[in-house]
Motif scaffolding. Structure first.
Motif, PDB file in Angstrom:
ATOM      1  N   LEU A  22       0.684  -0.897   0.101  1.00  0.00           N
ATOM      2  CA  LEU A  22       0.090   0.496   0.040  1.00  0.00           C
ATOM      3  C   LEU A  22       1.430   1.214  -0.148  1.00  0.00           C
ATOM      4  O   LEU A  22       1.614   1.201   0.409  1.00  0.00           O
ATOM      5  N   PHE A  23       0.338   2.265  -0.593  1.00  0.00           N
ATOM      6  CA  PHE A  23       0.965   3.848  -0.702  1.00  0.00           C
ATOM      7  C   PHE A  23       0.329   4.556   0.548  1.00  0.00           C
ATOM      8  O   PHE A  23      -0.384   4.623   0.043  1.00  0.00           O
ATOM      9  N   VAL A  24       1.097   4.588   1.896  1.00  0.00           N
ATOM     10  CA  VAL A  24       0.927   5.692   2.734  1.00  0.00           C
ATOM     11  C   VAL A  24       1.497   7.185   2.846  1.00  0.00           C
ATOM     12  O   VAL A  24       2.143   6.993   2.364  1.00  0.00           O
ATOM     13  N   PRO A  25       0.292   7.465   3.125  1.00  0.00           N
ATOM     14  CA  PRO A  25       1.019   8.861   3.273  1.00  0.00           C
ATOM     15  C   PRO A  25       1.341   9.387   4.226  1.00  0.00           C
ATOM     16  O   PRO A  25       0.686   8.919   5.275  1.00  0.00           O
ATOM     17  N   VAL A  26       2.141  10.082   4.275  1.00  0.00           N
ATOM     18  CA  VAL A  26       3.034  10.392   5.639  1.00  0.00           C
ATOM     19  C   VAL A  26       3.482  11.563   5.455  1.00  0.00           C
ATOM     20  O   VAL A  26       2.732  12.551   4.403  1.00  0.00           O
ATOM     21  N   ARG A  27       3.985  13.096   6.570  1.00  0.00           N
ATOM     22  CA  ARG A  27       4.053  13.858   7.184  1.00  0.00           C
ATOM     23  C   ARG A  27       5.844  14.138   7.189  1.00  0.00           C
ATOM     24  O   ARG A  27       5.665  12.492   8.234  1.00  0.00           O
ATOM     25  N   SER A  28       6.314  15.035   7.295  1.00  0.00           N
ATOM     26  CA  SER A  28       7.299  14.645   7.102  1.00  0.00           C
ATOM     27  C   SER A  28       7.624  15.663   9.006  1.00  0.00           C
ATOM     28  O   SER A  28       6.899  15.995   9.577  1.00  0.00           O
ATOM     29  N   GLY A  29       8.259  14.613  10.122  1.00  0.00           N
ATOM     30  CA  GLY A  29       8.459  15.625  11.694  1.00  0.00           C
ATOM     31  C   GLY A  29      10.340  15.814  12.048  1.00  0.00           C
ATOM     32  O   GLY A  29      11.000  15.144  11.145  1.00  0.00           O
ATOM     33  N   PRO A  30      10.127  15.488  12.761  1.00  0.00           N
ATOM     34  CA  PRO A  30      12.044  15.103  13.516  1.00  0.00           C
ATOM     35  C   PRO A  30      12.462  14.437  13.779  1.00  0.00           C
ATOM     36  O   PRO A  30      13.425  14.421  13.759  1.00  0.00           O
ATOM     37  N   ALA A  31      11.467  13.464  14.040  1.00  0.00           N
ATOM     38  CA  ALA A  31      11.866  12.255  14.087  1.00  0.00           C
ATOM     39  C   ALA A  31      12.045  11.135  12.647  1.00  0.00           C
ATOM     40  O   ALA A  31      12.197   9.846  13.167  1.00  0.00           O
ATOM     41  N   GLY A  32      11.628  12.030  11.679  1.00  0.00           N
ATOM     42  CA  GLY A  32      11.457  11.448  10.338  1.00  0.00           C
ATOM     43  C   GLY A  32      10.126  11.746  10.109  1.00  0.00           C
ATOM     44  O   GLY A  32       9.000  12.294  10.034  1.00  0.00           O
ATOM     45  N   CYS A  33       9.375  10.089   8.637  1.00  0.00           N
ATOM     46  CA  CYS A  33       8.210  10.793   8.197  1.00  0.00           C
ATOM     47  C   CYS A  33       7.227   9.944   9.917  1.00  0.00           C
ATOM     48  O   CYS A  33       7.362   9.013  10.243  1.00  0.00           O
ATOM     49  N   THR A  34       6.036   9.859   9.118  1.00  0.00           N
ATOM     50  CA  THR A  34       5.150   9.511  10.438  1.00  0.00           C
ATOM     51  C   THR A  34       3.953   9.157   9.162  1.00  0.00           C
ATOM     52  O   THR A  34       3.403  10.530   8.871  1.00  0.00           O
ATOM     53  N   ALA A  35       3.044   8.644   9.454  1.00  0.00           N
ATOM     54  CA  ALA A  35       2.314   8.122   8.924  1.00  0.00           C
ATOM     55  C   ALA A  35       1.043   9.690   9.044  1.00  0.00           C
ATOM     56  O   ALA A  35       0.930   9.937  10.390  1.00  0.00           O
ATOM     57  N   ARG A  36       0.115   9.557   8.108  1.00  0.00           N
ATOM     58  CA  ARG A  36      -0.871  10.175   8.564  1.00  0.00           C
ATOM     59  C   ARG A  36      -1.917   9.872   9.042  1.00  0.00           C
ATOM     60  O   ARG A  36      -2.348   8.706   8.378  1.00  0.00           O
ATOM     61  N   LEU A  37      -3.093  10.228   9.937  1.00  0.00           N
ATOM     62  CA  LEU A  37      -3.812   9.750  10.859  1.00  0.00           C
ATOM     63  C   LEU A  37      -5.065  10.891   9.987  1.00  0.00           C
ATOM     64  O   LEU A  37      -4.895  11.356   9.877  1.00  0.00           O
ATOM     65  N   PHE A  38      -6.571  10.129   9.974  1.00  0.00           N
ATOM     66  CA  PHE A  38      -7.141  10.993   9.227  1.00  0.00           C
ATOM     67  C   PHE A  38      -8.368  10.319  10.348  1.00  0.00           C
ATOM     68  O   PHE A  38      -9.051   9.421  11.021  1.00  0.00           O
TER      69      PHE A  38
END
Length: 105
Positions: A22-38
Motif C-alpha cells: 500500500l502507498f501510505v501518505p506520510v508527513r515529515s517530522g523531527p524523527a523522520g516520516c510519520t503516517a498521516r492519521l485521518f
C-alpha cells in the motif's frame, strides 16, 4: 484426463487484505516520516493506504509524501496510536476540499 493448472492467488472481493503493498501518505517530522492519521465520517481514527501511487496522487495531490507498507505493517504501526481502522483507496469529495468523507486528524 487430468489437467494440472496453477493459479496465482488474488484476494477475493470479500478479503480484507489487499494484494501487494500500500502507498501510505506520510508527513515529515523531527524523527523522520510519520503516517498521516485521518478521521472517518463517524469520527473514528483511521490510517489510509492506496493500491497505487496514482490513486494517492489523485486523492491527496502529487506533492503528498508516501511510503510503501504491507497492510499488516500499516495496521501494526497505527494501532498504538489508536487508529484501528485501515481504509484502502478512500475517495474524497473534490468540491468539499477533499476532506469530506475522511479528514486529516
Amino acid at each position: 484426463m487430468s489437467h494440472n493448472v496453477l493459479f496465482t492467488e488474488d484476494p477475493e472481493p470479500s478479503d480484507r487484505v489487499p494484494a501487494g503493498p500500500l502507498f501510505v501518505p506520510v508527513r515529515s517530522g523531527p524523527a523522520g516520516c510519520t503516517a498521516r492519521l485521518f478521521r472517518t465520517p463517524l469520527g473514528g481514527r483511521t490510517v489510509v493506504g492506496f493500491t497505487s501511487q496514482q490513486r494517492l496522487a489523485e486523492t491527496l495531490g502529487g506533492s503528498q509524501l508516501w511510503v510503501t507498507l504491507s497492510e499488516p505493517a500499516l495496521r501494526a504501526l497505527a494501532e498504538p496510536l489508536g487508529a484501528t481502522i485501515v481504509t484502502v483507496d478512500p475517495r474524497f469529495a473534490p468540491d468539499l476540499s477533499r476532506l469530506h468523507h475522511v479528514r486529516a486528524a
